[in-house]
Write an enzyme that holds these catalytic residues in place. Structure first.
Site, PDB file in Angstrom:
ATOM      1  N   CYS A   6       0.831  -1.105  -0.017  1.00 44.84           N
ATOM      2  CA  CYS A   6      -0.175  -0.061  -0.090  1.00 44.84           C
ATOM      3  C   CYS A   6       1.133   1.292  -0.053  1.00 44.84           C
ATOM      4  CB  CYS A   6      -0.797   0.164   1.166  1.00 44.84           C
ATOM      5  SG  CYS A   6      -1.636  -1.551   1.394  1.00 44.84           S
ATOM      6  N   ARG A  17       0.402   2.183  -5.907  1.00 46.92           N
ATOM      7  CA  ARG A  17       0.615   1.039  -4.923  1.00 46.92           C
ATOM      8  C   ARG A  17      -0.674   0.119  -4.506  1.00 46.92           C
ATOM      9  NH1 ARG A  17       5.957   2.954  -2.684  1.00 46.92           N
ATOM     10  NH2 ARG A  17       5.986   1.439  -1.109  1.00 46.92           N
ATOM     11  N   TRP A  59      -3.741  -2.070  -1.026  1.00 46.09           N
ATOM     12  CA  TRP A  59      -3.921  -3.236  -2.172  1.00 46.09           C
ATOM     13  C   TRP A  59      -4.082  -4.530  -1.360  1.00 46.09           C
ATOM     14  CZ3 TRP A  59      -0.924  -7.842  -2.905  1.00 46.09           C
ATOM     15  CH2 TRP A  59      -0.877  -8.433  -4.149  1.00 46.09           C
ATOM     16  N   ASN A 103       1.998  -0.508   5.748  1.00 47.62           N
ATOM     17  CA  ASN A 103       2.368  -1.031   4.306  1.00 47.62           C
ATOM     18  C   ASN A 103       3.362  -2.366   4.716  1.00 47.62           C
ATOM     19  OD1 ASN A 103       4.608   0.121   1.646  1.00 47.62           O
ATOM     20  ND2 ASN A 103       3.216  -1.714   1.653  1.00 47.62           N
ATOM     21  N   GLY A 104       2.932  -3.514   4.150  1.00 42.77           N
ATOM     22  CA  GLY A 104       3.723  -4.725   4.516  1.00 42.77           C
ATOM     23  C   GLY A 104       2.883  -5.958   4.868  1.00 42.77           C
ATOM     24  N   GLU A 131       4.840 -11.611 -23.035  1.00 42.86           N
ATOM     25  CA  GLU A 131       4.488 -10.034 -22.647  1.00 42.86           C
ATOM     26  C   GLU A 131       3.105  -9.779 -23.282  1.00 42.86           C
ATOM     27  OE1 GLU A 131       5.057  -7.942 -20.661  1.00 42.86           O
ATOM     28  OE2 GLU A 131       4.498  -6.112 -21.283  1.00 42.86           O
ATOM     29  N   LYS A 170       0.042  -8.779 -21.167  1.00 48.90           N
ATOM     30  CA  LYS A 170      -0.779  -7.631 -21.324  1.00 48.90           C
ATOM     31  C   LYS A 170      -2.425  -7.708 -21.375  1.00 48.90           C
ATOM     32  CE  LYS A 170       0.973  -4.785 -20.433  1.00 48.90           C
ATOM     33  NZ  LYS A 170       2.449  -5.110 -19.883  1.00 48.90           N
ATOM     34  N   GLU A 229      -3.928  -8.773 -17.950  1.00 50.85           N
ATOM     35  CA  GLU A 229      -3.998  -7.736 -17.060  1.00 50.85           C
ATOM     36  C   GLU A 229      -5.109  -6.847 -17.342  1.00 50.85           C
ATOM     37  OE1 GLU A 229       0.451  -6.337 -15.624  1.00 50.85           O
ATOM     38  OE2 GLU A 229       0.040  -6.072 -17.817  1.00 50.85           O
ATOM     39  N   HIS A 251       3.354 -29.572 -27.045  1.00 51.37           N
ATOM     40  CA  HIS A 251       3.704 -30.586 -25.838  1.00 51.37           C
ATOM     41  C   HIS A 251       2.495 -30.098 -24.730  1.00 51.37           C
ATOM     42  CE1 HIS A 251       7.576 -32.104 -27.151  1.00 51.37           C
ATOM     43  NE2 HIS A 251       7.977 -30.756 -27.326  1.00 51.37           N
ATOM     44  N   LYS A 276       0.263  -0.847  -9.642  1.00 48.73           N
ATOM     45  CA  LYS A 276       1.502  -0.697 -10.493  1.00 48.73           C
ATOM     46  C   LYS A 276       2.806  -0.960  -9.824  1.00 48.73           C
ATOM     47  CE  LYS A 276       3.459   1.674 -13.809  1.00 48.73           C
ATOM     48  NZ  LYS A 276       3.044   0.801 -15.229  1.00 48.73           N
TER      49      LYS A 276
HETATM   50  C1  G6P Z   1       3.319  -5.142 -11.065  1.00 44.76           C
HETATM   51  C2  G6P Z   1       2.558  -4.175 -12.216  1.00 44.76           C
HETATM   52  C3  G6P Z   1       3.372  -4.747 -13.597  1.00 44.76           C
HETATM   53  C4  G6P Z   1       4.874  -4.590 -13.301  1.00 44.76           C
HETATM   54  C5  G6P Z   1       5.458  -5.499 -11.884  1.00 44.76           C
HETATM   55  C6  G6P Z   1       6.908  -4.994 -11.966  1.00 44.76           C
HETATM   56  O1  G6P Z   1       2.796  -6.322 -11.079  1.00 44.76           O
HETATM   57  O2  G6P Z   1       1.459  -4.376 -12.469  1.00 44.76           O
HETATM   58  O3  G6P Z   1       3.063  -3.869 -14.703  1.00 44.76           O
HETATM   59  O4  G6P Z   1       5.570  -5.072 -14.561  1.00 44.76           O
HETATM   60  O5  G6P Z   1       4.592  -5.106 -11.092  1.00 44.76           O
HETATM   61  O6  G6P Z   1       6.849  -3.820 -11.623  1.00 44.76           O
HETATM   62  P1  G6P Z   1       8.423  -2.948 -11.583  1.00 44.76           P
HETATM   63  O7  G6P Z   1       7.820  -1.582 -10.931  1.00 44.76           O
HETATM   64  O8  G6P Z   1       8.955  -3.603 -10.437  1.00 44.76           O
HETATM   65  O9  G6P Z   1       8.752  -2.724 -13.033  1.00 44.76           O
END
Ligand code: G6P
Length: 609
Positions: free
Chosen positions: A2, A27, A76, A102-103, A482, A486, A489, A505, A604
């Site tokens: 958070c 966060r 979060w 936070n933690g 990736e 994307k 997500e 496989h 994020k």
């Molecule tokens: C979260 C975000 C991703 C990001 C990942 C790593 O899961 O939703 O978009 O790639 O964290 O974040 P960082 O800030 O370490 O690149």
């Protein structure tokens, strides 16, 4: 996990906290809350499920009195689903002590049982709620002493902010693992999870170290160890600025950030390839060290991990150096075999991802040199690594990473070029050719964007599929991962990324007329192999969306839809492939009415394990 902000001073607290807390929404954004002490030292707590705008709405509906001290939190969820009750701040049974956290408190069950036996009543399902009860348990009139005793009992990671009705002129903060900074103002002081949150108010900061407690009043900040020994604070003056990103006419930040990539890469190259000379300022490692590196080890999470996977191909191919890569969360508990001859590359957009920070600490403890590839200036990772290569992609707001990813890729090409040059695994001619090609990439992005409406149509025509496969080979195998990430997500469609050679496989069992398969197949030495895979999919009635090199007419016979990218050297293709993959995910999610910039359940930056 958070974001936390706290304030103590003479100004009205709520607007300050609100403004700062919004900057921490990256966060987490499933609920938020604030606690204040008014002039009669009443503890006022407000919480709202959902994004911070819901809390703001609550303040509009139920205005607060003027207050001079407060703590706030954007959440979060780890323990307990998102709700008003589980939102922070949490308070003790006497409605006297409020805490933001936070933690994760790993021993919360034991503490909860212990406190319940003492008569404490818990209202939330969170781990965090034990903290105010524990402080209250130890409280005998001295808040600092009670917090100190409570900290001795907590196991896990935490950054805390604490206020108490009995001590209206005091704000206490402490940390282990999770980041926390103190902002020093004029007759006012702050706490925050990161520096940008409070940059509008002060540039003077203390980076609180692990196992330190800070006691803030409006006039001063005192630091102590958890044992109570006084520590002399080191105050840094922050020189960087953070501009507030705006959508500038785009419907979402994500599409704006997708469009920005051409200029992000252009600026990066202008800075890093000056007159075709590599400028890797921040690397801080001698050529002699780089020449003798025995192994590269990459750690990262999420999209940054995929950039690292591409980086492995690039460094191995250009630098002829063995590269391992692992997600940070695995690396940190594996007792990895690394030593002072290993170069560890930690990749992170935010520089705050808890697992990546822990992996870096593990690597440093084993004597390896750590270079961070990071976007956020002044982040925890940037401060902890031995060297820092900033990607300078600008603030990325969309939770699904786009421009930060392509900037990370570009940094890998530049770093690989550096390693290859120092290790003499590339000829000056080949190096110059590669630089020329890299310099052309920003213009090629603009070319791909000319087809944006065609890509949108293809995305919309396929948005009804309930399952997607993304296949690629060699350097575009990570692109497939990736692309799938994307899509899942932001659209919540189950999507799998696979090395195309592995399709037979297992994933091939998924293929029928109800699946869409994105096949990444630009011209390369694995083109024919990939084409065979595409035929195998078509033979099983799968719907194929191909990403191919412009001018490839043959591919049309193997695909239902074709998205073109300009021709580039094989090794550079992930840079260009990224763009249509991002656009496909974006337009599918928009068509399905999803919250593209802030998808459900994500954050994020993930600041817990
Ligand atoms: C979260 C975000 C991703 C990001 C990942 C790593 O899961 O939703 O978009 O790639 O964290 O974040 P960082 O800030 O370490 O690149």
């Amino acid at each position: 996990m958070c974001g936390i902000v706290g304030y103590i001073g003479s100004k009205d607290t709520m607007p300050i906290l609100l403004d700062s807390l919004k900057k921490l929404e990256y966060r987490g954004y499933d609920s938020s809350g604030m606690a204040f002490l008014d002039h009669e030292a009443h503890l006022l707590v407000r919480k709202a499920k959902g994004k911070i705008c819901n809390l703001e709405e609550l303040f509009r509906a139920q205005p607060l009195p003027y207050t001079r001290v407060g703590i706030s939190h954007t959440r979060w969820a780890t323990h307990g689903f998102p709700s008003d009750i589980n939102a922070h701040p949490h308070i003790d049974g006497k409605n006297s002590i409020a805490v933001v956290h936070n933690g994760i408190i790993e021993n919360y069950k034991e503490l909860r049982d212990f406190l319940k036996k003492k008569g404490c009543k818990f209202v939330s399902a969170t781990d965090s709620e034990v903290i105010p009860h524990l402080i209250a348990h130890f409280y005998k009139g001295d808040l600092f002493s009670a917090v100190k005793q409570a900290l001795q009992k907590l196991i896990g990671t935490f950054a805390l902010g604490v206020i108490s009705r009995d001590h209206p002129g005091m704000l206490i903060a402490a940390r282990v693992g999770s980041p926390l900074i103190i902002g020093i103002g004029e007759k006012e002081n702050f706490i925050a999870s990161d520096v940008p949150a409070i940059l509008d108010f002060t540039r003077r900061v203390i980076y609180l170290k692990d196992s330190e407690i800070a006691v803030l009043t409006k006039d001063k900040v005192d630091l102590y160890t958890f044992e109570g020994k006084k520590v002399t604070p080191h105050i840094d003056t922050v020189s960087f600025s953070v501009t507030t990103a705006r959508k500038e006419g785009y419907p979402h930040f994500m599409i704006k950030e997708i469009h920005e990539q051409s200029s992000v890469l252009e600026q990066m190259l202008a800075l890093r390839l000056k007159n075709k000379k590599l400028v890797l300022e921040g690397l801080k490692l001698s050529d002699a060290f780089l020449k003798n590196v025995r192994k590269v080890s990459i750690v990262a999470c999420g999209t940054a991990y995929h950039a690292g996977l591409v980086g492995k191909y690039i460094i191995e191919s250009l630098g002829r150096l063995s590269v391992e890569i692992e997600t940070s969360s695995e690396f940190r508990y594996r007792n990895p075999i690394i030593d002072k001859h290993t170069l560890v590359l930690a990749v992170s957009q935010s520089g705050e991802t808890a697992d990546t920070l822990a992996a870096v600490r593990e690597a440093k403890a084993k004597g390896a040199k750590v270079i961070a590839i990071c976007n956020v200036v002044g982040s925890s990772l940037a401060r902890e690594a031995d060297g820092i290569l900033y990607t300078y992609a600008g603030q990325e707001i969309g939770v699904a990473s786009t421009k930060a990813y392509t900037a990370q890729l570009m940094m890998f090409y530049l770093l690989a070029l550096k390693l290859a040059t120092v290790r003499k695994s590339i000829t000056p001619k080949a190096s110059k050719e590669l630089m020329d090609q890299l310099l052309r990439v920003p213009a090629l992005y603009k070319e791909v964007l000319k087809d944006i409406h065609k890509i949108q149509k293809i995305a919309e025509a396929n948005s009804h599929f309930g399952c997607f496969l993304f296949l690629g080979r060699h350097v575009n195998y990570p692109s497939a991962l990736e692309g799938a990430l994307k899509l899942k997500e932001i659209s919540y469609i189950p999507a799998e990324g696979y090395a195309a050679g592995e399709m037979k496989h297992g994933p091939i069992a998924l293929i029928d007329e109800y699946r869409a398969v994105v096949c990444i197949n630009p011209q390369s030495h694995v083109y024919d192999k990939m084409s065979s895979n595409m035929q195998e999919i078509r033979a099983r009635k799968g719907n194929v969306i191909a990403i191919a090199t412009r001018g490839d007419h043959e591919i049309k016979s193997n695909a239902d839809y074709v998205i073109d990218i300009p021709k580039v050297a094989d090794i550079l293709s992930p840079l260009l492939v990224a763009l249509p993959l991002q656009l496909l995910a974006y337009y599918i999610a928009v068509k399905r009415g999803c919250d593209v910039d802030q998808p459900r359940n994500l954050a994020k930056s993930v600041t817990v394990e």
